[in-house]
Design an enzyme around this catalytic site. Structure first.
Site, PDB file in Angstrom:
ATOM      1  N   SER A   1       0.807  -1.223   0.000  1.00 12.73           N
ATOM      2  CA  SER A   1       0.000   0.000   0.000  1.00 12.73           C
ATOM      3  C   SER A   1       0.837   1.269   0.000  1.00 12.73           C
ATOM      4  CB  SER A   1      -0.934   0.001   1.215  1.00 12.73           C
ATOM      5  OG  SER A   1      -0.176  -0.231   2.364  1.00 12.73           O
TER       6      SER A   1
ATOM      7  N   THR B   1      -1.693   3.343   4.565  1.00 11.52           N
ATOM      8  CA  THR B   1      -0.706   4.420   4.451  1.00 11.52           C
ATOM      9  C   THR B   1       0.267   4.455   5.625  1.00 11.52           C
ATOM     10  OG1 THR B   1      -2.351   5.768   3.374  1.00 11.52           O
ATOM     11  CG2 THR B   1      -0.599   6.963   4.503  1.00 11.52           C
TER      12      THR B   1
ATOM     13  N   VAL C   1      -7.032  10.692  -6.173  1.00 10.98           N
ATOM     14  CA  VAL C   1      -6.097  11.133  -5.134  1.00 10.98           C
ATOM     15  C   VAL C   1      -6.827  11.058  -3.803  1.00 10.98           C
ATOM     16  CG1 VAL C   1      -4.832  13.141  -4.247  1.00 10.98           C
ATOM     17  CG2 VAL C   1      -4.801  12.633  -6.700  1.00 10.98           C
ATOM     18  N   GLY C   2      -6.155  10.510  -2.804  1.00 10.49           N
ATOM     19  CA  GLY C   2      -6.769  10.411  -1.471  1.00 10.49           C
ATOM     20  C   GLY C   2      -6.347  11.558  -0.576  1.00 10.49           C
ATOM     21  N   ASP C   3      -6.436  11.325   0.710  1.00  6.24           N
ATOM     22  CA  ASP C   3      -6.107  12.372   1.683  1.00  6.24           C
ATOM     23  C   ASP C   3      -4.607  12.547   1.896  1.00  6.24           C
ATOM     24  OD1 ASP C   3      -6.157   9.727   2.779  1.00  6.24           O
ATOM     25  OD2 ASP C   3      -5.864  10.597   4.757  1.00  6.24           O
TER      26      ASP C   3
ATOM     27  N   THR D   1      -4.773   7.550   8.413  1.00  4.68           N
ATOM     28  CA  THR D   1      -4.780   6.425   7.486  1.00  4.68           C
ATOM     29  C   THR D   1      -6.228   5.971   7.344  1.00  4.68           C
ATOM     30  OG1 THR D   1      -3.919   4.210   7.043  1.00  4.68           O
ATOM     31  CG2 THR D   1      -4.325   4.756   9.339  1.00  4.68           C
TER      32      THR D   1
ATOM     33  N   GLY E   1      -9.518   7.749   2.354  1.00  3.66           N
ATOM     34  CA  GLY E   1      -9.142   9.148   2.212  1.00  3.66           C
ATOM     35  C   GLY E   1     -10.309  10.068   1.926  1.00  3.66           C
TER      36      GLY E   1
HETATM   37  N1  ASP Z   1      -5.549   7.235   3.132  1.00  2.16           N
HETATM   38  C1  ASP Z   1      -5.114   6.568   1.937  1.00  2.16           C
HETATM   39  C2  ASP Z   1      -5.946   6.980   0.780  1.00  2.16           C
HETATM   40  O1  ASP Z   1      -7.142   7.101   0.923  1.00  2.16           O
HETATM   41  C3  ASP Z   1      -5.180   5.118   1.991  1.00  2.16           C
HETATM   42  C4  ASP Z   1      -4.655   4.448   3.196  1.00  2.16           C
HETATM   43  O2  ASP Z   1      -4.682   4.905   4.306  1.00  2.16           O
HETATM   44  O3  ASP Z   1      -4.165   3.351   3.033  1.00  2.16           O
HETATM   45  O4  ASP Z   1      -5.401   7.091  -0.290  1.00  2.16           O
END
Ligand code: ASP
Length: 336
Positions: free
Chosen positions: A80, A194, A223-225, A245, A248
């Protein structure tokens, strides 16, 4: 009262750091143990160890978080983050990362491909450009100009997993999660984990870094957070730092990490502040969130740490002044 002898024994501190620690203790009644590093997810003890190499030699928190996150980015078995990250639905490994220093500096890259260390590119965006975010092709080209190598980040094992997923092509994060549970970090209940890392160096300065390949089999361009300052990461060197994490989309909706830091600004402990962010998210979205995981970790300027998650299973890893690895399961909102 601070136990000064114990404090000195357990920490590698400069005189300035001792003074700072005394001030912090006077304010909070806590025994500050600097330096410290905290990361999302238990397997990231390995990242903390790398960060510690810098922190324990009185190095800067910014260097520590970059170095720590790089370990995970280079690990082909972490599906990931970075190399070995699971691709989007079209088979592209696209990475998101951001970094913040103690001076309020910040840099991000979004949806960058073929570069092993997006966190280092994010740092260069912060340090060498007049901008704070570079995305996609522009981020890649900037990385190449800065001397990064173009690399294929799709490992044979992640490609196999993607091809397996293609047979059904279920584009539903929660179904995908069930499909891939065995591939994730222990305790993760969905398809992402993440690395978010926060550190405080012996001078009491805070920095943070966050890096991910995002949600597996996401739409191209998603795109995530994680690269969004205030969502996946926020550092205010006067108050504290937080990182996230999990899904997102939900974290972005409430500017999650900024929310955590603001709650600390108004007196909440790191754990309480993380809980406030999770509760706000749940209030907005209720049952949409039942099967998801979202977790926050935080540290305040007094060196107190905390975490809170939506569901059971979120773990975090830290080292305080004594340099011992600790792994904990976070408290969570949705008791089943
Ligand atoms: N927060 C990340 C996203 O949404 C993913 C993750 O935490 O694994 O891209």
């Amino acid at each position: 009262m601070i136990n000064r002898r114990k404090f000195l024994r357990h920490s590698v501190l400069s005189t300035g750091a001792i003074l700072l620690a005394q001030q912090l203790n006077a304010k909070s009644n806590l025994e500050v143990k600097l330096p410290l590093v905290i990361s999302t997810w238990a397997p990231n003890v390995k990242a903390n160890k790398a960060a510690w190499e810098i922190l324990s030699k009185s190095g800067r928190a910014l260097d520590a978080v970059e170095k720590g996150v790089m370990v995970v980015e280079a690990d082909p078995d972490d599906t990931s983050v970075g190399y070995g990250g699971l691709p989007d639905r079209d088979g592209n490994v696209t990475l998101d990362a951001c970094i913040m220093d103690e001076l309020g500096g910040n840099g991000s890259v979004m949806c960058i491909e073929n570069i092993m260390h997006p966190i280092s590119v994010a740092r260069l965006v912060m340090e060498k450009t007049p901008h704070v975010i570079l995305a996609g092709k522009g981020a890649f080209e900037f990385a190449i100009q800065q001397g990064f190598k173009k690399e294929n980040l799709l490992t044979a094992s992640s490609e196999k997993f993607w091809k397996e997923w293609l047979k059904t092509s279920m584009y539903n994060p929660m179904d995908t999660m069930k499909h891939m549970k065995q591939k994730r970090a222990p305790g993760s209940i969905d398809n992402h984990d993440t690395i978010g890392m926060l550190a405080m160096d012996v001078n009491g300065n805070l920095s943070g870094a966050c890096s991910t390949s995002g949600m597996a089999f996401k739409m191209k361009g998603r795109v995530g957070d994680s690269p969004i300052i205030g969502a996946g990461l926020f550092v205010d060197n006067e108050i504290g730092a937080a990182t996230a994490t999990g899904v997102g989309e939900e974290v972005i909706r409430i500017c999650g990490s900024h929310t955590v830091v603001e709650a600390m600004r108004y007196g909440k402990s790191p754990r309480e502040a993380c809980q406030i962010a999770v509760e706000r998210m749940y209030k907005l979205r209720k049952n949409n969130l039942n099967d998801m995981q979202i977790g926050f970790i935080a540290v305040n300027k007094s060196g107190e740490i905390g975490a809170f998650a939506l569901n059971e299973g979120f773990t975090y890893a830290y080292r305080l002044g004594d340099g011992i690895d600790v792994v904990k399961s976070a408290d969570f909102l949705l008791k089943k």
